[in-house]
Design an enzyme around this catalytic site. Structure first.
Site, PDB file in Angstrom:
ATOM      1  N   SER A 208     -28.861  62.614  89.396  1.00  0.00           N
ATOM      2  CA  SER A 208     -28.101  62.920  88.250  1.00  0.00           C
ATOM      3  C   SER A 208     -27.157  63.637  87.910  1.00  0.00           C
ATOM      4  O   SER A 208     -26.145  63.807  87.173  1.00  0.00           O
ATOM      5  CB  SER A 208     -29.180  63.296  87.056  1.00  0.00           C
ATOM      6  OG  SER A 208     -29.798  64.486  87.732  1.00  0.00           O
ATOM      7  N   ASP A 454     -32.427  73.127  79.800  1.00  0.00           N
ATOM      8  CA  ASP A 454     -31.835  72.586  81.127  1.00  0.00           C
ATOM      9  C   ASP A 454     -30.599  73.201  81.620  1.00  0.00           C
ATOM     10  O   ASP A 454     -29.607  73.433  81.060  1.00  0.00           O
ATOM     11  CB  ASP A 454     -31.229  71.090  80.641  1.00  0.00           C
ATOM     12  CG  ASP A 454     -30.527  70.457  81.709  1.00  0.00           C
ATOM     13  OD1 ASP A 454     -30.551  71.016  82.940  1.00  0.00           O
ATOM     14  OD2 ASP A 454     -30.123  69.156  81.490  1.00  0.00           O
ATOM     15  N   HIS A 457     -28.297  70.693  84.788  1.00  0.00           N
ATOM     16  CA  HIS A 457     -26.973  69.732  84.646  1.00  0.00           C
ATOM     17  C   HIS A 457     -25.840  70.443  83.928  1.00  0.00           C
ATOM     18  O   HIS A 457     -26.075  71.682  83.677  1.00  0.00           O
ATOM     19  CB  HIS A 457     -27.415  68.578  83.915  1.00  0.00           C
ATOM     20  CG  HIS A 457     -28.523  67.514  84.567  1.00  0.00           C
ATOM     21  ND1 HIS A 457     -29.741  67.750  84.294  1.00  0.00           N
ATOM     22  CD2 HIS A 457     -28.416  66.653  85.540  1.00  0.00           C
ATOM     23  CE1 HIS A 457     -30.614  66.971  84.869  1.00  0.00           C
ATOM     24  NE2 HIS A 457     -29.677  66.354  85.571  1.00  0.00           N
TER      25      HIS A 457
END
Length: 478
Positions: A208, A454, A457
């Site tokens: 990702s 998060d 990312h």
């Protein structure tokens, strides 16, 4: 070609010291040769050859030592950007060492809401983030600017030293030699990159975070392509963006562990008991076959003590399973990846890149706050130099270095792009809580937002845009 002036310049640092040592050895030897006869001359020539061999070995050892001192080998290998400055003097610059400079005039390079292919995982402004300073930071290499126009070529430190010592390609005033003389544009030139990609395939392969970078690249290019001249198509693990006018494809293939695994479904891959087929990559590789530029990554999904490895097919009842220590299993997977590259890509025509690990920011004590805190509510980059978070495993990257070094010995050149160090500063650049939540939040999570932040990312526009600016430099100018 490094000039005499540059080798003695303080900016050259330890490289200059190495060359001074070589120069002294040569000077000491010179008087002895001129006073001898024929026999002495033959002995002198033999001694010259011996000294040259010794010097090459010393230089090789020196380069390895400097690399190890700075974090090790290819991971810390400098990208030496060569461009012509005033007075016909060339400069060398390491793209990966520098600092973040606040620049709200040039950055962001695109607007989040204007990129129609933006991912909800990275659309931090869309999901409520009000402090947008994370979009305005420009990466400034220590001794230059990131190349954005038509003026540079890129060499490794080892290549520069080797060419200088052997004097294979002496630099002459006015000679371009891999450099295009001209101005440097002030911004990322999307049209210039698309021209270079005309009729070609650029493929990102990995997890990702590589998808994060792929989305960034699409957003960087999106604004210069009319709506009717671009498309996006998903087919299983492969998603392809097409710039029709240029007959160019920018692709992403989901392969978080590179080799085949039980986490290969691009949507349903949250499997706690991860299993890899360490010797199997063909089902993935056939989708990359023929790509002109390949950008790989694989790190995040290996962050555990052991990995279960399967010999046999997933539906084979007689398959053999064994839990193997993570560094060894990672090494096995990269060996399979390397062998695929050796036998399935054009060694001369295909550009190959491997992105170093992308750092996380889960432990606040790394930048001076409580260890129970993380990237939640962080709005400024870290200012401390040389920071290396404990989520960044050097040993894992050394395994990658070894695989790349072995490939080079077999005639396959893979360039590692060390985005780790520059990204370590950016504790402010993660989505934190400002992203789409795929699962409903619990009462406990809502009461403690940092618990679901998060910190892996990256928001876009943001840090991955700089990764792509560096990749852009290599694609256009090396």
């Amino acid at each position: 070609m490094v000039t005499e002036e540059e080798t003695s310049s303080p900016q050259r640092g330890k490289e200059g010291g190495a060359w001074n040592m070589v120069h002294e050895m040569v000077q000491k030897f010179r008087p002895r040769v001129s006073t001898r006869g024929a026999w002495g001359l033959r002995r002198g020539l033999g001694t010259v050859v011996a000294i040259i061999c010794v010097v090459i070995l010393v230089l090789f050892a020196y380069i390895i030592a400097v690399g190890s001192e700075n974090g090790g080998g290819l991971w810390r290998e400098a990208a030496m950007v060569r461009f012509r400055a005033t007075g016909m003097v060339t400069k060398a610059c390491d793209l990966f060492e520098g600092s973040w400079v606040y620049d709200n005039l040039s950055y962001p390079l695109y607007k989040e809401r204007m990129c129609r292919f933006m991912s909800d995982q990275s659309a931090c402004q869309k999901f409520g983030r009000e402090n947008l300073k994370y979009q305005n930071w420009r990466w400034k290499p220590r001794d230059c600017d990131l190349p954005r126009g038509e003026r540079v070529g890129i060499k490794s430190v080892a290549q520069e030293m080797e060419e200088h010592f052997l004097d294979l390609k002496p630099f002459r005033p006015g000679e371009k030699r891999g450099m295009v003389v001209g101005g440097i544009t002030s911004r990322f030139n999307a049209t210039q990159l698309l021209e270079r990609l005309r009729g070609k395939r650029l493929a990102f392969v990995g997890d990702s975070l590589n998808r994060n970078q792929w989305i960034s690249m699409i957003c960087l290019l999106d604004s210069v392509i009319p709506d009717q001249m671009k498309s996006m198509e998903a087919n299983g693990s492969l998603t392809t963006f097409k710039a029709k006018e240029y007959d160019a494809s920018i692709e992403f293939f989901w392969a978080p562990l590179l080799v085949e695994s039980n986490s290969d479904d691009p949507v349903h891959h949250r499997i706690p008991d991860r299993i890899i087929r360490a010797q199997s990559i063909e089902r993935h590789g056939r989708h990359w076959m023929g790509a002109d530029i390949l950008v790989f990554n694989s790190y995040l999904w290996w962050r555990r003590e052991k990995m279960k490895v399967l010999w046999g097919a997933f539906d084979d009842k007689d398959g053999i399973y064994k839990e193997i220590e993570i560094l060894r299993s990672y090494e096995m997977a990269l060996k399979t990846w390397a062998e695929w590259l050796e036998f399935h890509v054009d060694h001369l025509g295909t550009k190959l890149f491997f992105m170093s690990l992308s750092p996380t920011h889960f432990w606040g004590d790394e930048w001076g706050i409580d260890s129970s805190q993380n990237c939640y509510n962080e709005t400024e980059p870290n200012t401390g130099e040389g920071h290396m978070g404990r989520g960044s495993d050097r040993k894992m990257m050394h395994v990658v270095e070894s695989a790349i070094r072995d490939l080079r010995e077999r005639g396959v050149n893979v360039q590692m792009l060390n985005i780790t160090h520059l990204s370590e500063y950016r504790k402010d650049g993660h989505p934190s809580t400002y992203r789409k939540q795929w699962d409903p939040l619990t009462t406990e999570e809502l009461a403690n937002p940092s618990s679901y932040a998060d910190c892996i990312h990256w928001c876009l526009p943001g840090v991955p845009d700089v990764w792509n600016e560096i990749l852009y430099s290599y694609i256009l100018f090396k």
